[in-house]
Design a protein around this motif. Sequence first.
Motif, PDB file in Angstrom:
ATOM      1  N   GLY A   1     -25.016  33.742  64.832  1.00  0.00           N
ATOM      2  CA  GLY A   1     -24.390  35.038  64.597  1.00  0.00           C
ATOM      3  C   GLY A   1     -23.330  34.917  63.516  1.00  0.00           C
ATOM      4  N   LEU A   2     -22.410  35.875  63.485  1.00  0.00           N
ATOM      5  CA  LEU A   2     -21.320  35.837  62.506  1.00  0.00           C
ATOM      6  C   LEU A   2     -19.986  36.038  63.211  1.00  0.00           C
ATOM      7  N   LEU A   3     -18.982  35.291  62.762  1.00  0.00           N
ATOM      8  CA  LEU A   3     -17.615  35.473  63.242  1.00  0.00           C
ATOM      9  C   LEU A   3     -16.797  35.999  62.062  1.00  0.00           C
ATOM     10  N   ILE A   4     -16.203  37.167  62.268  1.00  0.00           N
ATOM     11  CA  ILE A   4     -15.535  37.889  61.181  1.00  0.00           C
ATOM     12  C   ILE A   4     -14.044  37.949  61.460  1.00  0.00           C
ATOM     13  N   GLY A   5     -13.238  37.360  60.598  1.00  0.00           N
ATOM     14  CA  GLY A   5     -11.784  37.359  60.779  1.00  0.00           C
ATOM     15  C   GLY A   5     -11.225  38.771  60.786  1.00  0.00           C
ATOM     16  N   ALA A   6     -10.200  38.988  61.617  1.00  0.00           N
ATOM     17  CA  ALA A   6      -9.661  40.341  61.839  1.00  0.00           C
ATOM     18  C   ALA A   6      -9.116  40.967  60.568  1.00  0.00           C
ATOM     19  N   ALA A   7      -8.619  40.146  59.631  1.00  0.00           N
ATOM     20  CA  ALA A   7      -7.989  40.695  58.423  1.00  0.00           C
ATOM     21  C   ALA A   7      -8.975  40.851  57.263  1.00  0.00           C
ATOM     22  N   THR A   8     -10.260  40.573  57.531  1.00  0.00           N
ATOM     23  CA  THR A   8     -11.285  40.790  56.500  1.00  0.00           C
ATOM     24  C   THR A   8     -11.250  42.239  56.035  1.00  0.00           C
ATOM     25  N   ARG A   9     -11.270  42.432  54.733  1.00  0.00           N
ATOM     26  CA  ARG A   9     -11.252  43.804  54.211  1.00  0.00           C
ATOM     27  C   ARG A   9     -12.634  44.435  54.407  1.00  0.00           C
ATOM     28  N   ASN A  10     -12.666  45.736  54.591  1.00  0.00           N
ATOM     29  CA  ASN A  10     -13.925  46.441  54.828  1.00  0.00           C
ATOM     30  C   ASN A  10     -14.935  46.200  53.710  1.00  0.00           C
ATOM     31  N   THR A  11     -14.467  46.220  52.449  1.00  0.00           N
ATOM     32  CA  THR A  11     -15.380  45.987  51.321  1.00  0.00           C
ATOM     33  C   THR A  11     -16.015  44.604  51.409  1.00  0.00           C
ATOM     34  N   ALA A  12     -15.204  43.599  51.743  1.00  0.00           N
ATOM     35  CA  ALA A  12     -15.712  42.226  51.783  1.00  0.00           C
ATOM     36  C   ALA A  12     -16.786  42.072  52.856  1.00  0.00           C
ATOM     37  N   LEU A  13     -16.609  42.750  53.990  1.00  0.00           N
ATOM     38  CA  LEU A  13     -17.605  42.654  55.058  1.00  0.00           C
ATOM     39  C   LEU A  13     -18.895  43.360  54.641  1.00  0.00           C
ATOM     40  N   ALA A  14     -18.762  44.548  54.074  1.00  0.00           N
ATOM     41  CA  ALA A  14     -19.964  45.313  53.676  1.00  0.00           C
ATOM     42  C   ALA A  14     -20.760  44.586  52.593  1.00  0.00           C
ATOM     43  N   ALA A  15     -20.050  43.844  51.733  1.00  0.00           N
ATOM     44  CA  ALA A  15     -20.702  43.204  50.588  1.00  0.00           C
ATOM     45  C   ALA A  15     -21.193  41.795  50.897  1.00  0.00           C
ATOM     46  N   HIS A  16     -20.897  41.282  52.103  1.00  0.00           N
ATOM     47  CA  HIS A  16     -21.268  39.900  52.411  1.00  0.00           C
ATOM     48  C   HIS A  16     -22.797  39.750  52.453  1.00  0.00           C
ATOM     49  N   PRO A  17     -23.330  38.727  51.768  1.00  0.00           N
ATOM     50  CA  PRO A  17     -24.798  38.594  51.690  1.00  0.00           C
ATOM     51  C   PRO A  17     -25.487  38.524  53.058  1.00  0.00           C
ATOM     52  N   LEU A  18     -24.891  37.829  54.027  1.00  0.00           N
ATOM     53  CA  LEU A  18     -25.550  37.711  55.337  1.00  0.00           C
ATOM     54  C   LEU A  18     -25.507  39.028  56.114  1.00  0.00           C
ATOM     55  N   VAL A  19     -24.455  39.810  55.907  1.00  0.00           N
ATOM     56  CA  VAL A  19     -24.381  41.125  56.558  1.00  0.00           C
ATOM     57  C   VAL A  19     -25.435  42.048  55.953  1.00  0.00           C
TER      58      VAL A  19
END
Lengths: 167, 328
Positions: free
Chosen positions: B64-82
């Motif tokens: 799965g994926l573990l996403i740090g709480a302070a990750t910005r919304n753009t960075a999460l949406a743009a992540h290749p695995l997401v």
Amino acid sequence: MAISVNGTDIPVPDDPRVSLLDLLRERAHLTGTKVGCNQGACGACTVLLDGERVLSCLTLAVQADGRSVTTIEGLGDGAALHPMQQAFIDHDGFQCGYCTPGQICAAVAMLRELQGGVPSYVTADLAGQGTVTAEEIRERMSGNLCRCGAHNGIVEAILQVAKEQAA
Amino acid sequence: MTPFTFARATSPEDAARLAALEGHRLLGGGTNLVDLMRKGVEHPTTLVDVTALSTEIIETARGGLLIGAATRNTALAAHPLVRTRYPVLSRAILAGASAQIRNMATVAGNILQRSRCAYFNDPAASRCNKRAPGSGCDAREGFNRYHAIIGGSPACISAHPSDMCVALVALDAQVHLLGMTGARTVPLAEFYRLPGDTPQIETVMAPGEIITAIELPPLPVAARSDYRKVRDRASYAFALVSVAACASVQDGVLTELRLAFGGIAPKPWRALHAEQALLGGPVTREAVFAAMDLELAEAAPLAGNAFKLELARRTAVAVLADLTGVTA
């Protein structure tokens, strides 16, 4: 304790209530950045923070401590306009001009995001790369409102800059 | 804006310690909290900047994926695995707010954002039980186009505003919490409380607990997933109704399905009843309508938002038809 604004260090205010927007306008006297809604709904206050577009009205100045801010005044090279500024003139990308500094800062960062592979809600293939189309530009610029309705000129201006960059 | 002092958390433990103190609030991107402070809805005495906490997105041992709480919304949406494994999550984030706001906003801040109900946001002139418990609710008889049709209470009908969280509940995301007494994990689907008589209490977080990360389980069906948002303008508006779905079809019948709705309830609404009704059958308009009638049997729509019953049914049909390649 300083914020680099267009290459000049501005001290971080003692009062943490001061927004980055107020710091730019009232303390650095850079009034190109505009106060629109002051609540994150219009995009008129858009500036670049470490190169990324953000809303300066909802950014506390203290959060920009040690970081680099570029405003509309710092976008060009000396007296020379930034290509995006020239393109907005070429395509009548404004009427009253109030939203324009925010539009131009947002457009410069938007093209960087698009070319850097950041997808948008209308990007058909999320696994691939978004392309510079009017539809992509409209979606990606939706955070910048223009009450005069200059959006067609704004889209054309951005398309021109994208074409120049690709050439 | 009421005067406050500013502090920076240097570690999750430090943030949890500070969060437990009276009047302290955590500050991520500030896109909601700074606005609420300016409007006089929130009055923290100290803001604790938590943007230095984890912004990592890492693959877990189980895939799965573990996403740090302070990750910005753009960075999460743009992540290749997401984008490849959980496209519904990318699409949902990208449907929310504007690019500027997504660049600023953190993942934990998105989860903990507060109501966009006009009456909650108007302390000068409106009654709101969420903002001022016991004062009444002006939305019930007022402008309630954006409000909940299910899960609300006489005290509050505010709808949860997040797009991202609708995708996260469809994906069975887990919220990692840290408090003074230790760490624990809560499914996002059980993280929010329905308003009942206490709409001011919005989550199961204990005082002093903080979100440290979000975990996505491995979920192969999520590779075929989508998010559709219906709103009053084409972009940069909150949802009237939104649908997150992951679906798998074999021999014409649904073999796996995750379905969740935004804009209709006080929390991101996982449609377990509709999922159960649809599994094992074909995707037809009649089947989806019947499943949605079951899901929304307890709905209590009001004058301004009754249209959402039909809008939710039809949007569900459209999304499932697109995902499964059938003409429903």
